[in-house]
Enzyme design. Structure first.
Site, PDB file in Angstrom:
ATOM      1  N   HIS A 254      -4.330 -10.837   0.153  1.00  0.00           N
ATOM      2  CA  HIS A 254      -3.484  -9.879  -0.582  1.00  0.00           C
ATOM      3  C   HIS A 254      -2.643 -10.605  -1.632  1.00  0.00           C
ATOM      4  O   HIS A 254      -1.508 -11.002  -1.344  1.00  0.00           O
ATOM      5  CB  HIS A 254      -2.552  -9.143   0.384  1.00  0.00           C
ATOM      6  CG  HIS A 254      -3.267  -8.221   1.298  1.00  0.00           C
ATOM      7  ND1 HIS A 254      -3.373  -6.875   1.069  1.00  0.00           N
ATOM      8  CD2 HIS A 254      -3.941  -8.464   2.444  1.00  0.00           C
ATOM      9  CE1 HIS A 254      -4.082  -6.316   2.029  1.00  0.00           C
ATOM     10  NE2 HIS A 254      -4.436  -7.267   2.889  1.00  0.00           N
TER      11      HIS A 254
ATOM     12  N   GLY B  45      17.714  -1.205  -0.270  1.00  0.00           N
ATOM     13  CA  GLY B  45      16.923  -2.429  -0.450  1.00  0.00           C
ATOM     14  C   GLY B  45      17.121  -3.007  -1.841  1.00  0.00           C
ATOM     15  O   GLY B  45      17.247  -4.223  -2.015  1.00  0.00           O
TER      16      GLY B  45
ATOM     17  N   LYS C  14      32.905  14.657  -1.762  1.00  0.00           N
ATOM     18  CA  LYS C  14      33.081  14.999  -0.340  1.00  0.00           C
ATOM     19  C   LYS C  14      32.046  14.343   0.583  1.00  0.00           C
ATOM     20  O   LYS C  14      32.411  13.805   1.636  1.00  0.00           O
ATOM     21  CB  LYS C  14      33.054  16.532  -0.178  1.00  0.00           C
ATOM     22  CG  LYS C  14      33.644  17.021   1.139  1.00  0.00           C
ATOM     23  CD  LYS C  14      35.118  16.755   1.296  1.00  0.00           C
ATOM     24  CE  LYS C  14      35.947  17.839   0.623  1.00  0.00           C
ATOM     25  NZ  LYS C  14      37.394  17.504   0.654  1.00  0.00           N
ATOM     26  N   PRO C  15      30.747  14.344   0.209  1.00  0.00           N
ATOM     27  CA  PRO C  15      29.786  13.688   1.110  1.00  0.00           C
ATOM     28  C   PRO C  15      30.144  12.219   1.350  1.00  0.00           C
ATOM     29  O   PRO C  15      30.002  11.714   2.475  1.00  0.00           O
ATOM     30  CB  PRO C  15      28.447  13.817   0.361  1.00  0.00           C
ATOM     31  CG  PRO C  15      28.620  14.998  -0.540  1.00  0.00           C
ATOM     32  CD  PRO C  15      30.066  14.986  -0.938  1.00  0.00           C
TER      33      PRO C  15
ATOM     34  N   GLU D  99      -1.061  -9.398  -3.965  1.00  0.00           N
ATOM     35  CA  GLU D  99       0.114  -8.588  -4.325  1.00  0.00           C
ATOM     36  C   GLU D  99       1.368  -8.969  -3.542  1.00  0.00           C
ATOM     37  O   GLU D  99       2.475  -8.702  -4.002  1.00  0.00           O
ATOM     38  CB  GLU D  99      -0.191  -7.087  -4.154  1.00  0.00           C
ATOM     39  CG  GLU D  99      -0.293  -6.556  -2.725  1.00  0.00           C
ATOM     40  CD  GLU D  99      -1.676  -6.704  -2.094  1.00  0.00           C
ATOM     41  OE1 GLU D  99      -2.450  -7.578  -2.529  1.00  0.00           O
ATOM     42  OE2 GLU D  99      -1.965  -5.954  -1.141  1.00  0.00           O
TER      43      GLU D  99
ATOM     44  N   GLY E  24     -11.091  -3.469  -0.435  1.00  0.00           N
ATOM     45  CA  GLY E  24     -11.654  -3.334  -1.787  1.00  0.00           C
ATOM     46  C   GLY E  24     -12.694  -4.416  -2.063  1.00  0.00           C
ATOM     47  O   GLY E  24     -13.729  -4.172  -2.681  1.00  0.00           O
TER      48      GLY E  24
ATOM     49  N   GLU F 138     -17.056  -2.260  10.638  1.00  0.00           N
ATOM     50  CA  GLU F 138     -15.865  -1.444  10.908  1.00  0.00           C
ATOM     51  C   GLU F 138     -16.236   0.041  10.806  1.00  0.00           C
ATOM     52  O   GLU F 138     -15.738   0.871  11.551  1.00  0.00           O
ATOM     53  CB  GLU F 138     -14.760  -1.777   9.889  1.00  0.00           C
ATOM     54  CG  GLU F 138     -13.482  -0.986  10.107  1.00  0.00           C
ATOM     55  CD  GLU F 138     -12.360  -1.328   9.113  1.00  0.00           C
ATOM     56  OE1 GLU F 138     -12.590  -2.125   8.184  1.00  0.00           O
ATOM     57  OE2 GLU F 138     -11.254  -0.781   9.280  1.00  0.00           O
TER      58      GLU F 138
ATOM     59  N   CYS G 278      -8.945  -6.927  -0.249  1.00  0.00           N
ATOM     60  CA  CYS G 278      -9.218  -6.765   1.179  1.00  0.00           C
ATOM     61  C   CYS G 278     -10.348  -5.755   1.390  1.00  0.00           C
ATOM     62  O   CYS G 278     -11.479  -6.066   1.063  1.00  0.00           O
ATOM     63  CB  CYS G 278      -7.928  -6.419   1.918  1.00  0.00           C
ATOM     64  SG  CYS G 278      -7.952  -7.009   3.613  1.00  0.00           S
TER      65      CYS G 278
ATOM     66  N   ARG H 268      -9.298  -7.826  10.010  1.00  0.00           N
ATOM     67  CA  ARG H 268     -10.083  -8.212  11.189  1.00  0.00           C
ATOM     68  C   ARG H 268     -11.537  -8.518  10.819  1.00  0.00           C
ATOM     69  O   ARG H 268     -12.254  -9.145  11.569  1.00  0.00           O
ATOM     70  CB  ARG H 268     -10.126  -7.061  12.204  1.00  0.00           C
ATOM     71  CG  ARG H 268      -8.781  -6.697  12.788  1.00  0.00           C
ATOM     72  CD  ARG H 268      -8.940  -5.706  13.929  1.00  0.00           C
ATOM     73  NE  ARG H 268      -7.681  -5.021  14.187  1.00  0.00           N
ATOM     74  CZ  ARG H 268      -6.681  -5.556  14.879  1.00  0.00           C
ATOM     75  NH1 ARG H 268      -6.799  -6.754  15.391  1.00  0.00           N
ATOM     76  NH2 ARG H 268      -5.553  -4.874  15.054  1.00  0.00           N
TER      77      ARG H 268
ATOM     78  N   GLY I 254      -7.402  -1.185   2.867  1.00  0.00           N
ATOM     79  CA  GLY I 254      -7.385  -0.006   3.734  1.00  0.00           C
ATOM     80  C   GLY I 254      -8.116  -0.259   5.042  1.00  0.00           C
ATOM     81  O   GLY I 254      -8.688  -1.318   5.262  1.00  0.00           O
TER      82      GLY I 254
ATOM     83  N   ASP J  95      23.486   8.229  12.379  1.00  0.00           N
ATOM     84  CA  ASP J  95      22.263   8.407  13.174  1.00  0.00           C
ATOM     85  C   ASP J  95      22.494   7.832  14.562  1.00  0.00           C
ATOM     86  O   ASP J  95      23.120   6.759  14.697  1.00  0.00           O
ATOM     87  CB  ASP J  95      21.086   7.615  12.574  1.00  0.00           C
ATOM     88  CG  ASP J  95      20.683   8.108  11.197  1.00  0.00           C
ATOM     89  OD1 ASP J  95      21.141   9.190  10.798  1.00  0.00           O
ATOM     90  OD2 ASP J  95      19.905   7.383  10.530  1.00  0.00           O
TER      91      ASP J  95
HETATM   92  N1  GLN Z   1     -10.125  -2.895   7.354  1.00  0.00           N
HETATM   93  C1  GLN Z   1     -10.442  -4.159   6.825  1.00  0.00           C
HETATM   94  C2  GLN Z   1     -10.323  -5.267   7.863  1.00  0.00           C
HETATM   95  O1  GLN Z   1      -9.659  -5.112   8.838  1.00  0.00           O
HETATM   96  C3  GLN Z   1      -9.607  -4.482   5.607  1.00  0.00           C
HETATM   97  C4  GLN Z   1      -8.141  -4.554   5.875  1.00  0.00           C
HETATM   98  C5  GLN Z   1      -7.287  -4.480   4.639  1.00  0.00           C
HETATM   99  O2  GLN Z   1      -7.707  -3.957   3.609  1.00  0.00           O
HETATM  100  N2  GLN Z   1      -6.046  -4.923   4.735  1.00  0.00           N
HETATM  101  O3  GLN Z   1     -10.878  -6.321   7.683  1.00  0.00           O
END
Ligand code: GLN
Length: 560
Positions: free
Chosen positions: A530, A41, A212-213, A532, A406, A428, A404, A485, A377, A171
């Site tokens: 996001h 990449g 060799k590889p 980032e 966070g 959630e 998000c 979501r 997350g 592969d």
């Molecule tokens: N789990 C949360 C949602 O679905 C946040 C998702 C995330 O952090 N990308 O809204």
């Protein structure tokens, strides 16, 4: 061959050109041999950077040989970060490198998986497109692969399409891709070339580099009918002339097409190393294209120079449940690098597992940090630790950025500890909570399918006048990428604003809260999107720049 050219290019944000430089799009494949994780990449992005710096319009694509339609359904243990494009594709993290190096946007068309190829072929079969034929790997799957590659070049917008093929030559899963490369190379002759990335290991016991590889890997490639044109050899020691000559002899390439790719201090140095090795020149010569003018890399060099010579260091905590995985928060880590350079400093990311944090140890764990970022997350694991970290940042005036989940945790924390909503939660984690301050989005309630079904990709966001967000972006309207979501529950908005947490970014279509901040705090921002995914070397993200600036300022206050 190059047409009589007009060198004035007007690339728009997607990196597409308006004036053709070359008469025919050139296709470059980047494959890997010997071992995975050699950095295809980064080599692809570095070559693309060099060609772009010569004035060409370049795009990069990743072909992934797994059966998932996209990596969106894979967990970070399997696949590292899932990168999201403006058009809402959940993609391989290499697309993040492409965007960060080239300052272009990528799309659905830039990441193809075996799953998508088969899905498309099977759909066509059901529609009767194949007119009664037996549908086979060759030609139908290979045709579909070739179609996906050429799709990017078909409208003539790009001078070069670089296609990185995931996995390793040899592969089973890669075979149809290699066969498609063989066919394209045969049909397109001078407009197509193959760069093969291999490993030249150093044996400390004998004090030697071993070829060799690489020889075996090229042999395997030849068995599939493909002669690579250029070998990029990953190595920890410089390749001397003898080694280069030997590899060239055994692998049927010119000696100048044996390119050393020595371990670098930072990935951002790789384009400069590839320029020294003349990778771009070898590519251009092989495609019968001019090798002048030289690439314009002044800004890139200045960036690398600053990156390698920071004036000071700040420590920022990265709180998440996948911190032990190097690739899980890739774009966040890279965004900090871009923002650090903008602030003439380096950011030391202190990775802290959210499951290990509680109210009793939080001061001990986070006490020395200049800033705290709580990561995105899904699911319950580690949520209470994230909330404890946010409480600490809020109460102690430590710069905070929540992304998000966070941001959602920041809303929960504020609800519980400032608004007095003891059971404030996201549905959630606790679907029965009486204070659902974060709730499922209306449009998500009926969604049962897993892949590609979240709120994905770029959406508009209007920034409130006088807010920190507005001051950072210096704009009143922005577009950022999403993958979620759940959302801030607007039934609670008035109470939050009265208590001091303000919504400073709103999606104009649905009124969704996209940004929250606490004006009383030195620097406290939660974003549902996001940031980032949009930070690049050329355009570091304003939130990251300002967050790091706040961390530097906190560090200076403490030092004085
Ligand atoms: N789990 C949360 C949602 O679905 C946040 C998702 C995330 O952090 N990308 O809204």
């Amino acid at each position: 061959m190059v047409a009589s050219v007009n060198w004035v290019l007007f690339p728009n944000i997607a990196g597409r050109k308006i004036v053709n430089v070359v008469s025919e799009t050139k296709y470059i494949f980047v494959t890997g041999g010997v071992a995975s994780s050699l950095g295809k990449g980064i080599i692809s992005a570095s070559l693309a950077k060099l060609l772009q710096a010569r004035g060409y319009a370049v795009t990069i694509q990743k072909l992934d040989p797994y059966i998932n339609i996209d990596p969106g359904t894979m967990n970070p243990y399997e696949h590292g970060e899932c990168y999201v494009t403006d058009d809402g594709a959940e993609t391989d993290l290499d697309l993040g490198h492409y965007e960060r190096f080239l300052n272009i946007t990528t799309s659905q068309a830039n990441n193809i998986t075996t799953g998508r190829v088969y899905q498309s072929v099977i759909n066509k079969e059901r529609q009767g497109v194949y007119l009664g034929k037996t549908v086979q790997i060759i030609p139908h799957i290979t045709d579909e692969i070739k179609r996906s590659v050429k799709l990017l070049g078909d409208d003539g917008s790009f001078d070069f399409v670089i296609t990185e093929i995931g996995g390793t030559v040899g592969d089973i899963e890669s075979l149809p891709y290699i066969e498609a490369v063989r066919q394209m190379k045969w049909n397109m002759k001078d407009s197509c070339l193959v760069i093969h990335l291999t490993l030249v290991p150093y044996l400390a016991a004998s004090g030697e580099l071993k070829t060799k590889p690489t020889q075996h890997s090229v042999k395997t490639f030849l068995e599939a009918g493909v002669q690579p044109d250029i070998l990029v050899c990953r190595t920890e020691k410089p390749l001397d002339d003898d080694i280069r000559r030997k590899i060239a002899l055994f692998c049927n390439v010119n000696k100048n097409a044996v390119i050393e790719s020595i371990d670098a201090e930072t990935i951002y140095e790789v384009p400069l190393l590839m320029k020294e090795e003349e990778l771009d020149k070898v590519v251009l010569r092989k495609l019968s294209m001019p090798t002048t003018p030289e690439p314009e890399l002044e800004k890139w060099k200045a960036f690398v120079d600053k990156l390698k010579n920071p004036k000071r260091e700040v420590e920022i905590g990265l709180i998440g449940k996948y911190v032990e995985l190097k690739d899980a928060y890739k774009s966040i880590a890279e965004s900090f690098i871009h923002a650090a350079v903008s602030n003439d400093c380096s950011v030391k990311l202190v990775r802290i597992h959210s499951e290990n944090i509680n109210d009793d140890n939080v001061t001990e764990l986070l006490g020395n940090l200049n800033g705290i970022l709580v990561a995105p997350g899904f699911g319950e694991r580690g949520v209470e630790g994230k909330i404890a970290a946010i409480k600490y940042a809020r109460e102690n005036g430590v710069p905070f950025l929540g992304i998000c989940l966070g941001m959602q945790c920041a809303v929960i924390e504020y609800g519980r500890n400032v608004l007095g909503l003891e059971d404030a939660h996201t549905t959630e984690v606790d679907p029965q909570t009486k204070s659902p301050v974060i709730d499922i989005m209306e449009g998500q309630k009926k969604v049962t399918r897993k892949g590609g079904s979240m709120r994905l990709g770029a959406y508009d966001c209007e920034l409130v006048e006088g807010s920190l967000a507005r001051a950072c972006y210096k704009k009143d309207k922005i577009e950022e990428r999403h993958r979620h979501r759940f959302e801030f529950n607007n039934e609670f908005l008035a109470d939050y604003e009265k208590a001091g947490m303000k919504a400073s970014g709103i999606n104009p279509d649905g009124g969704l809260v996209e940004i929250v901040e606490i004006p009383e705090h030195p620097w406290f921002v939660g974003v549902q999107f996001h940031p980032e995914y949009k930070s690049t070397v050329a355009n570091p993200h304003p939130f990251f720049i300002n967050f790091v600036k706040a961390a530097v300022e906190l560090g200076e206050t403490v030092a004085n």
